[in-house]
Design a protein around this motif. Structure first.
Motif, PDB file in Angstrom:
ATOM      1  N   ALA A  46       0.848  -1.180   0.000  1.00  8.71           N
ATOM      2  CA  ALA A  46       0.000   0.000   0.000  1.00  8.71           C
ATOM      3  C   ALA A  46       0.888   1.236   0.000  1.00  8.71           C
ATOM      4  O   ALA A  46       1.924   1.265   0.664  1.00  8.71           O
ATOM      5  CB  ALA A  46      -0.920   0.013   1.218  1.00  8.71           C
ATOM      6  N   ASP A  47       0.495   2.241  -0.776  1.00 10.30           N
ATOM      7  CA  ASP A  47       1.172   3.532  -0.746  1.00 10.30           C
ATOM      8  C   ASP A  47       0.482   4.486   0.217  1.00 10.30           C
ATOM      9  O   ASP A  47       1.070   5.482   0.642  1.00 10.30           O
ATOM     10  CB  ASP A  47       1.188   4.157  -2.147  1.00 10.30           C
ATOM     11  CG  ASP A  47       1.920   3.274  -3.146  1.00 10.30           C
ATOM     12  OD1 ASP A  47       3.081   2.914  -2.873  1.00 10.30           O
ATOM     13  OD2 ASP A  47       1.325   2.916  -4.187  1.00 10.30           O
ATOM     14  N   GLU A  65       4.118   0.251  12.758  1.00  8.75           N
ATOM     15  CA  GLU A  65       5.469   0.560  13.239  1.00  8.75           C
ATOM     16  C   GLU A  65       6.158  -0.692  13.756  1.00  8.75           C
ATOM     17  O   GLU A  65       7.354  -0.900  13.502  1.00  8.75           O
ATOM     18  CB  GLU A  65       5.396   1.621  14.340  1.00  8.75           C
ATOM     19  CG  GLU A  65       4.967   2.992  13.829  1.00  8.75           C
ATOM     20  CD  GLU A  65       4.793   3.995  14.952  1.00  8.75           C
ATOM     21  OE1 GLU A  65       4.817   3.573  16.140  1.00  8.75           O
ATOM     22  OE2 GLU A  65       4.627   5.193  14.651  1.00  8.75           O
ATOM     23  N   ALA A  66       5.422  -1.541  14.465  1.00 10.43           N
ATOM     24  CA  ALA A  66       6.022  -2.750  15.043  1.00 10.43           C
ATOM     25  C   ALA A  66       6.542  -3.688  13.960  1.00 10.43           C
ATOM     26  O   ALA A  66       7.544  -4.378  14.162  1.00 10.43           O
ATOM     27  CB  ALA A  66       5.005  -3.466  15.929  1.00 10.43           C
ATOM     28  N   GLU A  67       5.859  -3.717  12.818  1.00  9.13           N
ATOM     29  CA  GLU A  67       6.260  -4.635  11.738  1.00  9.13           C
ATOM     30  C   GLU A  67       6.965  -3.913  10.594  1.00  9.13           C
ATOM     31  O   GLU A  67       7.133  -4.443   9.505  1.00  9.13           O
ATOM     32  CB  GLU A  67       5.040  -5.406  11.239  1.00  9.13           C
ATOM     33  CG  GLU A  67       4.399  -6.253  12.331  1.00  9.13           C
ATOM     34  CD  GLU A  67       3.411  -7.267  11.779  1.00  9.13           C
ATOM     35  OE1 GLU A  67       3.660  -7.806  10.690  1.00  9.13           O
ATOM     36  OE2 GLU A  67       2.385  -7.509  12.453  1.00  9.13           O
ATOM     37  N   ARG A  68       7.337  -2.652  10.845  1.00  5.16           N
ATOM     38  CA  ARG A  68       8.167  -1.862   9.921  1.00  5.16           C
ATOM     39  C   ARG A  68       7.503  -1.651   8.557  1.00  5.16           C
ATOM     40  O   ARG A  68       8.165  -1.697   7.524  1.00  5.16           O
ATOM     41  CB  ARG A  68       9.552  -2.514   9.744  1.00  5.16           C
ATOM     42  CG  ARG A  68      10.284  -2.766  11.037  1.00  5.16           C
ATOM     43  CD  ARG A  68      11.647  -3.392  10.818  1.00  5.16           C
ATOM     44  NE  ARG A  68      11.600  -4.576   9.990  1.00  5.16           N
ATOM     45  CZ  ARG A  68      11.221  -5.778  10.398  1.00  5.16           C
ATOM     46  NH1 ARG A  68      10.820  -5.967  11.640  1.00  5.16           N
ATOM     47  NH2 ARG A  68      11.223  -6.811   9.578  1.00  5.16           N
ATOM     48  N   PHE A  69       6.203  -1.415   8.555  1.00  5.59           N
ATOM     49  CA  PHE A  69       5.518  -1.027   7.325  1.00  5.59           C
ATOM     50  C   PHE A  69       5.456   0.502   7.305  1.00  5.59           C
ATOM     51  O   PHE A  69       4.773   1.116   8.122  1.00  5.59           O
ATOM     52  CB  PHE A  69       4.098  -1.606   7.272  1.00  5.59           C
ATOM     53  CG  PHE A  69       4.047  -3.082   7.030  1.00  5.59           C
ATOM     54  CD1 PHE A  69       4.405  -3.611   5.801  1.00  5.59           C
ATOM     55  CD2 PHE A  69       3.654  -3.952   8.033  1.00  5.59           C
ATOM     56  CE1 PHE A  69       4.364  -4.980   5.576  1.00  5.59           C
ATOM     57  CE2 PHE A  69       3.597  -5.316   7.816  1.00  5.59           C
ATOM     58  CZ  PHE A  69       3.959  -5.831   6.579  1.00  5.59           C
ATOM     59  N   HIS A  70       6.201   1.099   6.398  1.00  9.37           N
ATOM     60  CA  HIS A  70       6.278   2.557   6.339  1.00  9.37           C
ATOM     61  C   HIS A  70       5.246   3.082   5.345  1.00  9.37           C
ATOM     62  O   HIS A  70       5.548   3.361   4.184  1.00  9.37           O
ATOM     63  CB  HIS A  70       7.688   2.988   5.958  1.00  9.37           C
ATOM     64  CG  HIS A  70       8.746   2.411   6.854  1.00  9.37           C
ATOM     65  ND1 HIS A  70       8.875   2.778   8.170  1.00  9.37           N
ATOM     66  CD2 HIS A  70       9.699   1.463   6.635  1.00  9.37           C
ATOM     67  CE1 HIS A  70       9.869   2.104   8.730  1.00  9.37           C
ATOM     68  NE2 HIS A  70      10.377   1.288   7.811  1.00  9.37           N
ATOM     69  N   VAL A  71       4.015   3.203   5.819  1.00 14.33           N
ATOM     70  CA  VAL A  71       2.897   3.623   4.973  1.00 14.33           C
ATOM     71  C   VAL A  71       2.182   4.786   5.655  1.00 14.33           C
ATOM     72  O   VAL A  71       1.808   4.674   6.832  1.00 14.33           O
ATOM     73  CB  VAL A  71       1.890   2.468   4.747  1.00 14.33           C
ATOM     74  CG1 VAL A  71       0.827   2.883   3.748  1.00 14.33           C
ATOM     75  CG2 VAL A  71       2.600   1.205   4.288  1.00 14.33           C
TER      76      VAL A  71
END
Length: 453
Positions: A46-47, A65-71
């Motif tokens: 996802a963007d 944040e916990a799983e490092r998805f920078h969206v």
């Protein structure tokens, strides 16, 4: 542009979905935070995430944040629900969109994060020639290495190659190899199976699989650990990857673009970069000249940024005065396009008259731009002299201690990485750190998520 909408699709949220799709977004839907996280772990990507404030926005942002998805996350809800809107912003949402949705507002939010909204501005003959070459090779699936100083536009050029390629409608996925701790980067790239390591509570699809069919950008690849480079080389050669903890190879169909602000041939000689990986990546090398060597681009970019930041700050558009243009043309811009952009943003905010005057073209501390024309040798000599002056009057042991501790801070406490940079053994480094600790000097501990060794 990939948009994930989280919440129950009723009435107004359905209308928001329809507007986003009309604006060209590829929309997926998740009814809950858990379902949204499962979708991301499965590599759908996802963007932008749009979440109904009726759900727990903080839970979603903390899970990302916990799983490092920078969206980026934007919240949406009925107009009169001001308390929920404030809570969503405090939880970390970037924006709040009132419902019923306004088409122009949704279009503005989408364009702010959409890849194709990034303007690529150039005029200098050096850049015209480079873009012509980039466009020519975009049709292939060959790996590309983009080099150049920090801030000169390497990611922008990578996105141009992707947009000009047959993969343009597939994902463009970027990974900053310098920003992710060494022990997490392997999982980030290749994914992991449930139980592969402590904290791996579910299967996670890595960036290679997320980018399948499209383009994977490995930003600042020179920062990648040599051991991980071997696994990357196999992925490039055989087009298969192994998830961490997995037992079966996974085929991938991607084009890899790598960037570096270092000379990788020098890193090969130092032993910090694999020579065979360099050959595999460097099928085509696109070298971006620094901005000071692209004089025609300076004023073209400055005019573009002046319009952009006037609109962004609700200010009337002002042209650059003749004096301001002269001042900009004299600038050296060691920070390249990034520095020029900040300079013009600041000038737009400081300007008061009908034009952007030369008095607004300043560094952050208010001093004039560095406009001294110096060659590489003169700049290197000046830097060496400045560094040397800082050593006068200090003992060799003091200088060594500061260098070791500063390097450790740069690596966020990772001892192995620091030892590699310093060119010493990990055992020597640990002995030095124990000595400094005994002497009462603060030694940076490993930061959260960073292994000590």
């Amino acid at each position: 542009m990939r948009l994930t909408i989280v919440g129950h699709l009723k009435g107004q949220l359905t209308q928001a979905t329809r507007i986003a799709m009309d604006r060209g977004a590829a929309v997926t839907h998740a009814e809950s935070v858990d379902q949204a996280m499962r979708s991301l772990r499965a590599g759908r990507g996802a963007d932008l995430i749009m979440v109904d404030v009726a759900l727990d926005v903080r839970e979603l942002i903390e899970a990302l944040e916990a799983e490092r998805f920078h969206v980026p996350v934007v919240a949406c809800g009925v107009e009169h629900d001001a308390r929920a809107a404030v809570a969503a912003i405090r939880a970390g949402a970037k924006e709040y969109i009132p419902l019923p949705p306004d088409p122009d507002l949704i279009a503005a939010v989408l364009s702010a994060v959409a890849d194709d909204a990034r303007d690529f501005v150039f005029r200098d003959p050096a850049m015209v020639s480079l873009i012509k070459l980039a466009t020519q090779i975009a049709a292939s699936s060959a790996s590309v290495l983009i080099t150049g100083e920090s801030g000169c536009g390497k990611e922008m050029l990578a996105r141009h190659v992707h947009a000009a390629s047959p993969r343009a409608k597939a994902p463009f996925v970027s990974v900053n190899c310098a920003a992710i701790p060494e022990h997490l980067l392997e999982s980030e790239l290749f994914g992991h199976e449930k139980g592969a390591f402590t904290g791996a509570t579910a299967r996670r699809i890595g960036k290679f699989e997320e980018a399948s069919g499209g383009t994977l950008l490995l930003d600042e690849i020179s920062e990648m650990d040599v051991r991980l480079q071997a696994k990357l080389l196999r992925a490039l050669q055989e087009r298969v990857i192994d998830r961490v903890g997995g037992g079966k190879p996974v085929p991938v169909d991607i084009r890899v673009i790598a960037t570096s602000n270092r000379t990788l041939a020098d890193e090969v000689r130092k032993g910090t970069f694999r020579e065979d990986l360099l050959y595999r990546l460097n099928v085509v090398n696109l070298k971006i000249p620094p901005l000071r060597e692209r004089p025609a681009d300076i004023l073209e970019l400055a005019t573009h940024f002046a319009k952009k930041y006037a609109a962004a700050n609700g200010l009337p558009p002002r042209p650059l005065s003749a004096e301001a243009r002269v001042e900009l043309a004299r600038g050296r811009f060691p920070g390249n396009v990034r520095e020029l952009e900040n300079t013009i943003h600041r000038a737009v905010l400081l300007a008061t008259g009908p034009e952007i005057g030369a008095e607004t073209i300043r560094t952050p501390d208010g001093s004039p731009l560095d406009s001294t024309p110096r060659g590489p040798a003169a700049r290197a000599a000046e830097t060496a002299e400045t560094v040397a002056r800082g050593f006068v009057g200090r003992t060799l042991a003091d200088v060594e201690r500061d260098l070791i501790i500063d390097t450790l801070g740069h690596t966020r406490g990772n001892r192995t990485h620091a030892a590699n940079i310093l060119g010493i053994s990990i055992r020597t480094l640990r002995n030095k750190l124990n000595q400094y600790d005994d002497e009462g000097f603060p030694v940076p501990p490993p930061q959260a998520g960073v292994a000590a060794a």
